[in-house]
Design an enzyme around this catalytic site. Structure first.
Site, short mmCIF file in Angstrom:
data_model
loop_
_atom_site.label_atom_id
_atom_site.label_comp_id
_atom_site.label_asym_id
_atom_site.label_seq_id
_atom_site.Cartn_x
_atom_site.Cartn_y
_atom_site.Cartn_z
CG HIS A 32 -0.07 -0.12 2.57
ND1 HIS A 32 0.70 -0.96 3.14
CD2 HIS A 32 -0.04 1.24 3.36
CE1 HIS A 32 1.13 -0.43 4.34
NE2 HIS A 32 0.61 0.79 4.47
CG ASP A 57 -5.18 -0.34 0.77
OD1 ASP A 57 -6.42 -0.18 0.39
OD2 ASP A 57 -4.93 0.05 2.07
CE LYS A 59 -7.25 2.33 3.42
NZ LYS A 59 -7.28 0.89 3.23
CE1 TYR A 89 -1.73 -4.52 12.02
CE2 TYR A 89 -3.05 -3.70 13.43
CZ TYR A 89 -2.05 -4.58 13.15
OH TYR A 89 -1.17 -5.37 14.30
NE ARG A 168 -6.38 -10.72 18.62
CZ ARG A 168 -5.44 -10.74 17.77
NH1 ARG A 168 -5.33 -11.54 16.86
NH2 ARG A 168 -4.22 -10.00 18.02
CD GLU A 238 -2.84 -11.91 14.35
OE1 GLU A 238 -2.93 -12.15 15.32
OE2 GLU A 238 -1.72 -11.01 13.86
#
Length: 249
Positions: A32, A57, A59, A89, A168, A238
Site C-alpha cells: 500500500h 490496497d 485506497k 489493519y 477477538r 491470525e
C-alpha cells in the site's frame, strides 16, 4: 521501458539451479506504500520460474498504483490481483486480499508447489534455493513415513485460542474505511460459536501453504463457512489458516 527496468534493477532472468527450476513457488505480496521498498523486495525474491500475485490496497494513491502496474507489466509471471480490497489493519479485508490472490493463482499456468505471503515491508534473509531446501527438509522425514493426501505439509504454526485473545471472536467487529485513517472497532453484538463447533487456533498471519491446501480452502464447505463466520472477527488472518490446517491435518 521494460528493458531498462530489467537492466537497471538487475532482475534475475533464468533459474540459478536445476533444483530451483523444477520447484516453483507462488508469492502473495500485499502492498500500500513505499514503492522503493516494494521494488527491493521484488528483486530479492524474483525468479522467472515462480509466480507472483501483488495485491494493491484500493485506497492507495493513483500514481502509486500506476507505478506498480508499470513494473508488473514487464513480467509475464507477475500480476495484480483481479480483485482489490480497501485493506484495514486487523480487519477481514486483509484476509480477503490473500484469498483474492489465491483464487487467481490456482488458475495460473505455472505449476507452483507452495505459496508464501508477504507484505510490502518484508525482506528475505534467505535465498530462493535456501527456502526450497528448507521446505523440503522440514517435512522430508514425515513424508517418508506418512503418505499425506496433501503431498506435503503447511507451515502455519499456532496454539489453541489463548484466553487473552477470546475477545477477538466473542463480539462482532466492523471496519471503518477512510483514505486518511482506517481501523477496526468492536460492537456490542455477541457472536455465535464457530461453525461445526470448531476449536479455534491462533498463530501468525504469515504462512507457507501447499497448493492442494489452497484448493481445499477455496472449495471445502467447512472452509467457506469458517471464512464467512470470521468476517466480523478481529484479525481473522491470525486464526483462519491455523484453524483450517488443524481441521484437515
Amino acid at each position: 521501458n521494460c528493458s531498462m527496468v530489467l537492466k537497471t534493477l538487475h532482475f534475475i532472468t533464468r533459474p540459478l539451479s536445476h533444483e530451483e527450476g523444477n520447484f516453483s513457488l507462488a508469492y502473495i505480496i500485499t502492498i500500500h506504500k513505499e514503492l522503493e521498498m516494494f521494488v527491493k523486495l521484488l528483486r530479492a525474491i524474483y525468479m522467472p520460474q515462480n509466480i507472483y500475485c501483488v495485491h494493491i490496497d484500493e485506497k492507495s494513491p493513483k500514481d502509486y498504483k500506476a507505478a506498480v502496474q508499470n513494473i508488473v507489466d514487464c513480467f509475464e509471471n507477475i500480476f495484480i490481483s483481479s480483485k482489490r480490497e480497501n485493506v484495514v489493519y486487523a480487519g477481514f479485508s486483509r484476509l480477503q486480499a490473500d484469498i483474492n490472490c489465491m483464487r487467481d493463482l490456482v488458475h495460473s499456468k505455472i505449476q507452483w508447489n507452495y505459496v508464501i505471503n508477504l507484505c510490502g515491508q518484508d525482506y528475505p534473509i534467505k535465498t530462493n534455493k535456501d527456502i526450497i531446501q528448507y521446505i523440503k527438509s522440514k517435512w522430508n522425514d514425515i513424508i517418508q513415513y506418512i503418505k499425506s493426501k496433501w503431498n506435503g505439509k503447511n507451515m502455519t504454526p499456532g496454539v489453541v485460542q489463548p484466553l487473552h485473545m477470546k475477545h477477538r471472536t466473542q463480539v462482532s467487529y466492523r471496519e471503518y474505511v477512510h483514505s486518511g485513517m482506517s481501523y477496526v472497532y468492536p460492537t456490542k453484538n455477541i457472536k455465535a460459536k464457530p461453525p461445526y463447533n470448531l476449536t479455534l487456533y491462533f498463530g501468525s498471519a504469515y504462512y507457507i501453504l501447499t497448493k492442494e491446501f489452497v484448493e481445499f480452502t477455496l472449495t471445502d464447505a467447512r472452509a467457506k463457512d469458517l471464512l464467512e463466520w470470521s468476517r466480523d472477527t478481529y484479525s481473522p488472518d491470525e486464526h483462519y489458516w491455523v484453524t483450517l490446517n488443524r481441521l484437515h491435518g
